[in-house]
Design an enzyme around this catalytic site. Structure first.
Site, PDB file in Angstrom:
ATOM      1  N   GLU A 131     -15.542  91.718  38.363  1.00 38.04           N
ATOM      2  CA  GLU A 131     -16.211  92.478  39.401  1.00 38.04           C
ATOM      3  C   GLU A 131     -15.621  93.719  39.665  1.00 38.04           C
ATOM      4  O   GLU A 131     -14.617  93.719  40.702  1.00 38.04           O
ATOM      5  CB  GLU A 131     -16.774  91.659  40.534  1.00 38.04           C
ATOM      6  N   HIS A 197     -22.842  96.491  43.067  1.00 35.89           N
ATOM      7  CA  HIS A 197     -22.520  97.314  44.252  1.00 35.89           C
ATOM      8  C   HIS A 197     -22.755  98.939  43.659  1.00 35.89           C
ATOM      9  O   HIS A 197     -22.006  99.644  43.449  1.00 35.89           O
ATOM     10  CB  HIS A 197     -20.952  97.426  44.366  1.00 35.89           C
ATOM     11  N   HIS A 218     -25.404  89.405  42.211  1.00 29.27           N
ATOM     12  CA  HIS A 218     -26.038  88.992  43.713  1.00 29.27           C
ATOM     13  C   HIS A 218     -26.950  90.051  44.256  1.00 29.27           C
ATOM     14  O   HIS A 218     -26.792  90.701  45.063  1.00 29.27           O
ATOM     15  CB  HIS A 218     -24.880  88.869  44.705  1.00 29.27           C
ATOM     16  N   ASP A 280     -20.421  82.639  44.584  1.00 31.51           N
ATOM     17  CA  ASP A 280     -19.678  83.946  44.923  1.00 31.51           C
ATOM     18  C   ASP A 280     -18.588  83.592  46.069  1.00 31.51           C
ATOM     19  O   ASP A 280     -18.279  84.339  46.778  1.00 31.51           O
ATOM     20  CB  ASP A 280     -20.583  84.875  45.579  1.00 31.51           C
TER      21      ASP A 280
END
Length: 395
Positions: A131, A197, A218, A280
């Protein structure tokens, strides 16, 4: 090979719940599943006491638990995290990094390779999820801004070469310079690119999807929604995920990151076949609330765990989840009012398909790996089987 039978079970399949069924396991494979009690001479019998018997949970986005984080770069930590989440029904996972410098990523990847060979008593490792660090500064969330940068071919090629096939997916922002070239490279390496993101608008996210970004990391967290630029409205990544039927999404169904109304909305639009539930989880999962650290224990970010979620010290934003897999199913059933078999699907067969292991994991059918989670009616875990062996038993 050992023959084992689980009977008196409410068996959860992708289509329904069999109210009284049995499963036959030979070695590490499922060899039979029926309503009623299968006749199996010589089988070791295990009474499920009317509990739910479901495929083992597959968590494709998890950072830590039990006081450890994968970014600590410690083999013992990797193994403890796998053992911790096993007790909550997870039988397979993708250990996940945070944004870091190249040395930190390489250290974590190499630690994964060593730990994977020793992991015999916890949830199985299916590969790594990187990530970052190729993210939008505007949507960084709790990711360390010091390490956020644009994709660098020399860097990511070195990392994938060092990983030697250990990387399963890599999250990045598709609007960055070089991000689509990066995605095409990942696809050629058999690695799944996912949107994360990101401050992209619809057109940028759509282009990213065409280049391989077929999963939204997410959903709602760390991504753009509708924005205005020079008075004109633009759809963001959230809307893109809803508009593209073929795009998969993952959601943190901890009841904190997404309230019941948004869980219901995502379920209504995407359906269980396109949603993967994820914890997460950071190191505070399965630990007492209080001060904790997100990321590497030496250089990570100080956070506070309270109200069932990790927060920045000033409490202005969340800084990670402390959820366990069984909580995700419980919340989808109780908060989002999703049928049990569909809530379970979102943590089993759907993530199995997304990461390419659907031919052996994620369903209770003949020929599949005997990864099984047994829960009571409140989704408290009673027993967990990995590859035909009970590694956790509470009953």
């Amino acid at each position: 090979m050992k023959l084992r039978k689980i009977y008196n079970a409410r068996i959860v399949t992708p289509a329904k719940v069999i109210p009284n069924g049995s499963i036959l396991i030979r070695g590490n494979k499922i060899v039979g599943i029926e309503e009623g009690n299968i006749e199996a001479a010589g089988a070791e019998e295990w009474d499920a006491h009317g509990n739910y018997v479901m495929p083992g949970f597959i968590d494709i986005h998890v950072h830590g638990g039990g006081g450890h984080d994968f970014m600590d770069g410690e083999e013992e930590g990797f193994l403890k995290i796998a053992q911790t989440h096993l007790q909550y029904g997870t039988t397979a996972m993708l250990p996940t990094t945070l944004t870091s410098d190249k040395a930190g990523i390489l250290q974590t990847v190499q630690c994964y390779q060593r730990a994977a060979a020793k992991n015999k008593t916890g949830a199985q490792f299916l590969g790594m999820h990187l990530e970052g660090p190729y993210f939008s500064m505007e949507q960084r969330g709790a990711q360390n801004p010091e390490y956020i940068r644009n994709p660098d071919p020399a860097e990511y090629e070195e990392i994938t070469k060092t990983a030697a096939g250990a990387i399963k997916r890599w999250s990045a922002a598709p609007e960055l310079p070089g991000a689509n070239e990066f995605a095409r490279y990942l696809v050629k390496q058999g690695i799944l690119p996912s949107l994360a993101h990101t401050d992209a608008i619809y057109e940028e996210a759509l282009e990213g999807f065409k280049n391989g970004y077929t999963l939204a990391t997410h959903l709602y967290s760390g991504m753009s929604g509708v924005t205005r630029r020079n008075a004109f409205r633009y759809a963001g990544v959230i809307e893109t995920a809803f508009l593209l039927d073929e795009m998969d999404v993952e959601i943190i169904a901890d009841g904190k990151h997404l309230p019941a109304a948004l869980l219901k909305l995502i379920y209504k639009i995407k359906g269980p076949g396109r949603i993967a539930l994820i914890t997460d989880a950071m190191r505070g999962a399965a630990m007492p609330e209080g001060e904790s650290i997100l990321g590497n224990k030496q250089s990570g970010m100080k956070v506070i765990v309270e109200d069932g979620v990790a927060k920045l010290p000033d409490r202005t934003a969340f800084a990670g989840s402390v959820a366990t897999a069984n909580e995700l199913v419980r919340n989808m059933v109780n908060l989002a009012e999703v049928p049990v078999h569909e809530a379970v699907q979102m943590l089993t067969s759907t993530p199995a398909r997304i990461v390419g292991v659907e031919n052996r994991k994620g369903r209770l059918t003949e020929g599949m790996d005997a990864d099984i989670t047994i829960c009571d009616g409140a989704f408290n875990v009673q027993a967990v089987m990995v590859m035909g062996e009970f590694l956790y038993e509470k009953l």
